[in-house]
Scaffold this active site. Structure first.
Site, PDB file in Angstrom:
ATOM      1  N   CYS A   1       0.821  -1.214   0.000  1.00  0.00           N
ATOM      2  CA  CYS A   1       0.000   0.000   0.000  1.00  0.00           C
ATOM      3  C   CYS A   1       0.857   1.267   0.000  1.00  0.00           C
ATOM      4  O   CYS A   1       0.480   2.280  -0.590  1.00  0.00           O
ATOM      5  CB  CYS A   1      -0.903   0.027   1.227  1.00  0.00           C
ATOM      6  SG  CYS A   1      -2.246  -1.169   1.229  1.00  0.00           S
ATOM      7  N   MET A   2       1.992   1.216   0.684  1.00  0.00           N
ATOM      8  CA  MET A   2       2.817   2.419   0.869  1.00  0.00           C
ATOM      9  C   MET A   2       3.769   2.674  -0.287  1.00  0.00           C
ATOM     10  O   MET A   2       4.600   3.584  -0.193  1.00  0.00           O
ATOM     11  CB  MET A   2       3.628   2.299   2.160  1.00  0.00           C
ATOM     12  CG  MET A   2       2.801   2.289   3.425  1.00  0.00           C
ATOM     13  SD  MET A   2       3.820   2.462   4.911  1.00  0.00           S
ATOM     14  CE  MET A   2       4.851   0.991   4.811  1.00  0.00           C
TER      15      MET A   2
END
Length: 407
Positions: A397-398
């Protein structure tokens, strides 16, 4: 000419990635505002930044170039004309098309350097930041208890979602919830105006749509196969739309749409299913039925620009055929334990970032899932996670891959 974006798999050796270091936007979350801002806890910023720096350094230690979303954005706004256009659009998308509040926000932000302006927009503009002598009716009649003139963007450290690199191009995404929709406006200006990207990147789907799609649902399985989650954040019609564009203008000929529960805990496909090797995937057992199956639909190009759609449930069989593999190894989050699996999935145990075939970055807190990955022959780089995980996103996600080596 070599494209500045090149991603033809989830697992090819990662060469360049885009991150956003969490900033003061995190400190604009309070218990009363968490739901609107899509948070269910408040990270402690100093530790979150330390953890994010450790994550970035882990990637650099593997020879990966790390770019920062906020720095690319400021560099894209070097031209005064571009900066003025961006500022007007950002203020309009924040709810002010004209009037004294619009003008006050414009004057307040325009006098900053490009970097200060980008940082402040992501941080959010509080009502107390600007002295508006005579507020317009809109400002005094709406959200009288809401402290922000421009909402903060605390989800910005999840750079996966506003866009997705696919082949030599990108999707610039119309995101589902207002709390995140302005993030992809920043992406649009990076792609259109940053010298690294301007005029060199195919946009497979832009953000000017009613239907929603987010990068956490877009998995590049190979140079011709995508998997996309039908989820809380990505709609079926958006999947059909991007499939048509890719089938017409790229080498992609297969899209596997995978149905997952529509809830916050499993908001994107990559929170429950990620590719980590040529024939290995992590999977959260809760998306599978008693037979280990899940509803999925395989899309292919049809006649006259249309698409064909086939319904399946045996995801292993679909993956074996699409990827031309004799077997597929689905590794269950938390080893499938009814207590451990949902706990580790909540803390992003399924959200692995592959940096090479069979080599991943994970959160250290998911020790059962990490041990199982190692048993399956995966090289695991564990990163710190006490505060970053409060945002409900993990290493995939990051990160937004910009360049990967071909397999």
């Amino acid at each position: 000419m070599t494209s500045p974006i090149h991603v033809t798999s989830e697992i090819g050796k990662l060469k360049t990635v885009m991150l956003h270091r969490p900033g003061r936007e995190i400190e604009n979350i309070t218990p009363d505002y968490m739901e609107r801002l899509l948070f269910d806890d408040i990270p402690y910023l100093p530790i979150a930044q330390e953890e994010h720096d450790f994550f970035a350094q882990t990637l650099r230690d593997q020879g990966i170039e790390v770019l920062y979303f906020e720095k690319l954005a400021a560099e894209a706004l070097a031209s005064d004309d571009v900066r003025k256009e961006f500022l007007n659009r950002m203020i309009a998308e924040s709810g002010y098309v004209a009037g004294t509040t619009h003008d006050a926000l414009y004057d307040y932000l325009y006098q900053m350097t490009p970097q200060e302006m980008v940082d402040k927009i992501i941080e959010g503009v509080r009502g107390t930041d600007i002295d508006i002598a005579q507020p317009d009716l809109q400002s005094v009649s709406e959200n009288t208890d809401w402290p922000f003139l421009m909402d903060p963007m605390p989800n910005a450290y999840f750079t996966r979602d506003p866009q997705a690199s696919i082949g030599d191009g990108i999707s610039i995404n119309k995101m589902t919830f207002p709390a995140r929709q302005r993030e992809s406006l920043i992406t649009e200006y990076i792609i259109n105006h940053h010298p690294r990207f301007a005029g060199q990147v195919e946009v497979w789907r832009d953000r000017n749509h009613e239907s929603h799609i987010e990068g956490g649902d877009e998995l590049v399985l190979s140079d011709h196969v995508l998997a996309i989650g039908v989820s809380q954040r990505t709609t079926a019609d958006a999947i059909e739309d991007i499939a048509r564009n890719l089938f017409k203008d790229s080498n992609y000929d297969t899209v596997i749409a995978i149905s997952i529960p529509h809830n916050h805990a499993m908001m994107h496909l990559d929170t429950v299913f990620t590719m980590i090797n040529h024939d290995q995937f992590t999977v959260h057992p809760a998306i599978l039925d008693d037979k280990g199956e899940v509803d999925n639909w395989v899309l292919h190009p049809g006649k006259d620009g249309e698409i064909t759609i086939e319904h399946h449930t045996d995801i292993k069989a679909v993956l074996k055929q699409a990827l031309n593999k004799p077997e597929i190894d689905l590794i269950p989050t938390g080893n499938g334990d009814p207590i451990v699996a949902p706990r580790e999935q909540w803390n992003d145990g399924s959200n692995t970032l592959a940096i090479a075939p069979g080599e991943v970055v994970t959160y250290n807190r998911n020790y059962v899932s990490n041990a199982l990955l190692k048993e399956h022959g995966i090289l695991v780089h564990e990163v710190r996670s006490s505060e970053l995980s409060r945002g409900r996103g993990g290493p995939r996600c990051m990160s937004c891959p910009i360049v990967r080596e071909d397999l």
